[in-house]
Enzyme design. Sequence first.
Site, short mmCIF file in Angstrom:
data_model
loop_
_atom_site.label_atom_id
_atom_site.label_comp_id
_atom_site.label_asym_id
_atom_site.label_seq_id
_atom_site.Cartn_x
_atom_site.Cartn_y
_atom_site.Cartn_z
N CYS A 114 65.16 4.53 -2.59
CA CYS A 114 64.54 3.42 -1.86
C CYS A 114 63.60 2.60 -2.72
CB CYS A 114 63.80 3.95 -0.64
SG CYS A 114 64.89 4.84 0.48
N LYS A 179 58.21 8.04 9.11
CA LYS A 179 59.62 8.29 8.87
C LYS A 179 59.76 9.63 8.16
CE LYS A 179 63.69 6.47 6.52
NZ LYS A 179 64.27 5.34 5.80
N LYS A 232 60.53 7.81 13.43
CA LYS A 232 61.95 8.00 13.16
C LYS A 232 62.17 9.34 12.51
CE LYS A 232 65.39 6.08 10.08
NZ LYS A 232 65.65 5.16 9.04
C1 PBG Z 1 67.00 3.51 4.55
C2 PBG Z 1 67.20 3.83 5.96
C3 PBG Z 1 67.71 5.03 6.45
C4 PBG Z 1 67.90 4.83 7.81
C5 PBG Z 1 67.45 3.56 8.11
N1 PBG Z 1 67.00 2.96 6.95
C6 PBG Z 1 68.17 6.26 5.83
C7 PBG Z 1 67.49 7.01 4.80
O1 PBG Z 1 66.26 7.05 4.68
O2 PBG Z 1 68.25 7.60 4.07
C8 PBG Z 1 68.50 5.86 8.73
C9 PBG Z 1 69.06 5.39 9.98
C10 PBG Z 1 69.98 6.30 10.66
O3 PBG Z 1 70.21 7.47 10.28
O4 PBG Z 1 70.53 5.84 11.66
N2 PBG Z 1 65.81 3.37 4.03
#
Ligand code: PBG
Length: 308
Positions: A114, A179, A232
């Site tokens: 990221c 998150k 999340k």
């Molecule tokens: C990426 C991101 C992720 C999700 C949303 N934005 C995945 C990750 O961190 O690998 C996950 C969403 C989902 O699983 O529906 N930064």
Amino acid sequence: MRRLVRETDLLPDRLIYPLFVTHGKDVHKEVSSMPGCFQVSINNLVKEAAGVRELGLAGILLFGIPAEKDEVGSGAYDEEGIIQMALAALKEAVPELIVITDVCLCEYTSHGHCGIIRDGDVDNDLTLDMLAKMALSHAEAGADIVAPSDMMDGRVAAIRSALDNEGFTNTPIMSYAAKYASAFYGPFREAAESSPEFGDRRTYQMDPLNSDEAVRECLLDIEEGADIIMVKPALPYLDIIYRVKQETKFPLAAYNVSGEFSMIKAAAANGWLDEKQAVLEALGSIRRAGADIIISYHAKEAARWLGG
Ligand code: PBG
């Protein structure tokens, strides 16, 4: 009678539908681990968006799959990038629909992390400039809300000042504040083609066993200028949703992520669960815990069920 004394409402205008946009024409490619979810090209995205609007959903959350990836994710802020072009088309075809854009480098970097890599790990501060540039280019292309999901420290402040400096004082930031480093993102990584090539995301995403830290992360993002905060995933973290809402009283979104969606889909496909009841119960529990906004791949079906 039951409805008269019901404490929680679940309405389509609380739901956001995530969509994956890719280059090409007439692309409508199902994500194998997420039945009913598709990578779509811009012409099909516009049709999807019109359908979402008709169902009365609040809006869409847009993820882009670039034509090419590189070390620093430069496709993320390319004026002709996939999200930038998609925004132009969406704003022309369905101007009233709220379009939220994901701000994160993982779909755009060749290594799938990221942020920018230095000495084998993601460098927080080097990444901030890139995220600010990306958010600004989304705002310029017409995004209604930008949603940083990268989990770098300080990115809300960096994005806020980049937006304000260019006159986008009215573009809100929906921050993925709490998150977690979760196994439930598995199917999404197929959908967004964003699996990390080495290591994992635990150096920047949260430890699933922490709760105080979630509150801290949310308060920090609010202080930096977030307009909406997010927790999340959703279902394994209902306690976090509840706590964050109680302790912040701030507009709160919860992301009912890909793995949560796929679990219900898989069980329903096997005849093990009643899909409609399970989905409405799951989404209702997220509202009951305290989320104002729910981002969910079930949103379209839920809206149909709620309307009918
Ligand atoms: C990426 C991101 C992720 C999700 C949303 N934005 C995945 C990750 O961190 O690998 C996950 C969403 C989902 O699983 O529906 N930064």
